[in-house]
Design an enzyme around this catalytic site. Structure first.
Site, PDB file in Angstrom:
ATOM      1  CG  HIS A 199       4.465 -61.340  -5.207  1.00  0.00           C
ATOM      2  ND1 HIS A 199       3.768 -60.494  -6.052  1.00  0.00           N
ATOM      3  CD2 HIS A 199       3.744 -62.462  -5.121  1.00  0.00           C
ATOM      4  CE1 HIS A 199       2.664 -61.092  -6.450  1.00  0.00           C
ATOM      5  NE2 HIS A 199       2.622 -62.289  -5.902  1.00  0.00           N
ATOM      6  CD  GLU A 246       7.060 -67.350  -5.269  1.00  0.00           C
ATOM      7  OE1 GLU A 246       6.295 -67.657  -6.192  1.00  0.00           O
ATOM      8  OE2 GLU A 246       6.672 -66.821  -4.224  1.00  0.00           O
ATOM      9  CG  ASN A 286       3.067 -72.704  -1.031  1.00  0.00           C
ATOM     10  OD1 ASN A 286       2.272 -72.323  -0.165  1.00  0.00           O
ATOM     11  ND2 ASN A 286       3.219 -72.084  -2.192  1.00  0.00           N
ATOM     12  NE  ARG A 313      -5.224 -61.269  -4.387  1.00  0.00           N
ATOM     13  CZ  ARG A 313      -4.007 -61.803  -4.436  1.00  0.00           C
ATOM     14  NH1 ARG A 313      -2.990 -61.106  -4.896  1.00  0.00           N
ATOM     15  NH2 ARG A 313      -3.815 -63.030  -4.005  1.00  0.00           N
ATOM     16  NE  ARG A 325       4.626 -68.211  -0.947  1.00  0.00           N
ATOM     17  CZ  ARG A 325       3.405 -67.871  -1.378  1.00  0.00           C
ATOM     18  NH1 ARG A 325       2.451 -68.755  -1.458  1.00  0.00           N
ATOM     19  NH2 ARG A 325       3.168 -66.624  -1.732  1.00  0.00           N
TER      20      ARG A 325
END
Ligand code: AMP
Length: 398
Positions: free
Chosen positions: A180, A384, A10, A241, A91
């Protein structure tokens, strides 16, 4: 059962996070992080089978970062040349409309990931760099890109389409993509397993509540709506956010506060959410401040949980029948108060939480609703890396 080992990468603009995953056991044989790449105080931490490597040397670029990671495998194991490595899984944040499935990487795929930087300027260029470097350093292995958007390619047009002018949609790809997806794919499969039901037969609302946060409605294994949109800014309140705001806020602040559109976008992404409301982006700190009497922190938690309730209600309506609501990621897995508050007073929808089960500190996938509840409420740890490894292995073996 699929067996094999995959190196999962990643890659961010200044970091490379990695795990060596054994897909059959679902365990990470090694994991680590090279960070502050390109800065004077580079740092690498590797946890291997024979111990740890911690290094505080400058890491000038991603190539040196990858080489340092391979050197750590040599030093603290496992030996990659004897690890029966089947693939490298990458990823990638944005797959746009082109990538709807995990994809075997060739030069064209790397260029396409780079081209999608217009949609994900912070992430895709770094993802493409990581792929280029890893292919150079590990040239004999198949490399597979796993996209965060791909799980949502099943969104029906009525859910993915924004009501905006045709040229925005046709020429610039303005639509809801969702993110996601890798986490949601893993968690929804685990949830169905826990319920003892086939994926095709399960309607779920998955609440991925980490530093980023999203809600997804899943009907029979297919994503039919999701709260993040063109970018990960839309939807729930997140660490930094804002989630949903009136889009007119941008022009308004340009007029009255002399901010540029880019300034407003940056502040909506980096200075808003829990941080903007309570002065801290980690919900543990927000909870501490609320307990100490901070009104700002209490309001932040009120807004956070209320937004969640609204999305649960909306997705209940979108699905018609809900078999389970699933909490995952840092906050979803650990914050019992958020779980209880966001689903409070939904008994008439069949949604009830058992307080003792909710308060349990168990770390495994579990139900927190009473036995026999109409709608099961589940907590399922996300993974993940395992999902990326599993998908990469499938593509590499196909
Ligand atoms: P993630 O993006 O999934 O790693 O989640 C990160 C966020 O999860 C952090 O910013 C915290 O707000 C939250 N978190 C992590 N651990 C805990 C915990 N034990 N209790 C409550 N929140 C947590």
């Amino acid at each position: 059962m699929t067996t094999g080992r995959v190196l999962v990468l990643n890659c961010g603009s200044s970091s490379i996070k990695y795990q060596l995953v054994d897909v059959a056991d679902g365990v990470a044989l090694a994991k680590g992080l090279a960070e502050r790449i390109g800065e004077p105080d580079g740092h690498l931490h590797h946890q291997g089978t024979d111990g740890e490597v911690v290094r505080d040397d400058p890491i000038p670029d991603h190539v040196s970062g990858m080489r340092a990671i391979l050197a750590s495998f040599e030093e603290a194991g496992p030996d990659l040349s004897r690890s029966d490595l089947s693939a490298v899984g990458h990823r990638v944040v944005h797959g746009g409309e082109r990538f709807t499935n995990p994809t075997l990487i060739d030069d064209g795929v790397v260029d396409a990931v780079d081209d999608l930087a217009t949609l994900a300027p912070l992430h895709n260029p770094a993802n493409a760099t990581g792929i280029r470097v890893a292919r150079k350093v590990l040239p004999d292995l198949p490399h597979v890109a796993v996209f965060d958007t791909a799980f949502h390619h099943t969104l029906p047009l009525h859910a993915s389409t924004y009501a905006v002018p045709p040229a925005w949609r046709a020429d610039y790809g303005v639509r809801r993509y969702g993110f996601h997806g890798t986490s949601v794919a893993h968690v929804s499969r685990e949830a169905c397993r826990l319920l003892g039901r086939e994926v095709d037969d399960c309607n779920l609302i998955v609440l991925h509540l980490g530093n980023g946060a999203s809600a997804t409605a899943i009907a029979g294994g297919r994503s039919i709506d999701t709260s993040m949109g063109l970018t990960p800014l839309e939807g729930l309140v997140m660490g930094t956010r804002s989630g949903d705001v009136d889009p007119a806020v941008i022009a308004y602040l340009q007029r009255v506060a002399d901010l540029s559109a880019q300034d407003v976008d940056d502040q909506l992404n980096r200075d808003s959410g829990l941080l903007g409301l309570a002065g801290a982006n980690d919900i543990r700190e927000v909870n501490r401040r609320a307990d100490a009497g901070s009104r700002d922190a209490r309001l932040a938690l009120d807004v956070y949980c209320y937004r969640l309730r609204k999305y649960v209600g909306a997705y209940y309506a979108a699905l018609g029948r809900v078999d389970a609501i699933v909490f995952t990621a840092g906050i979803g897995e650990n914050d019992a108060e958020v779980r209880a508050r966001s689903l409070a007073r939904l008994e008439r929808l069949g949604v009830v939480i058992d307080p003792a089960r909710n308060a349990s500190s168990r770390r495994d996938a579990r139900s927190i609703s009473p036995d026999g509840a109409d709608v099961a409420v589940l907590v399922v740890p996300t993974n993940e890396e395992l999902e990326i490894a599993r998908q990469a292995l499938e593509v590499a073996r196909a």
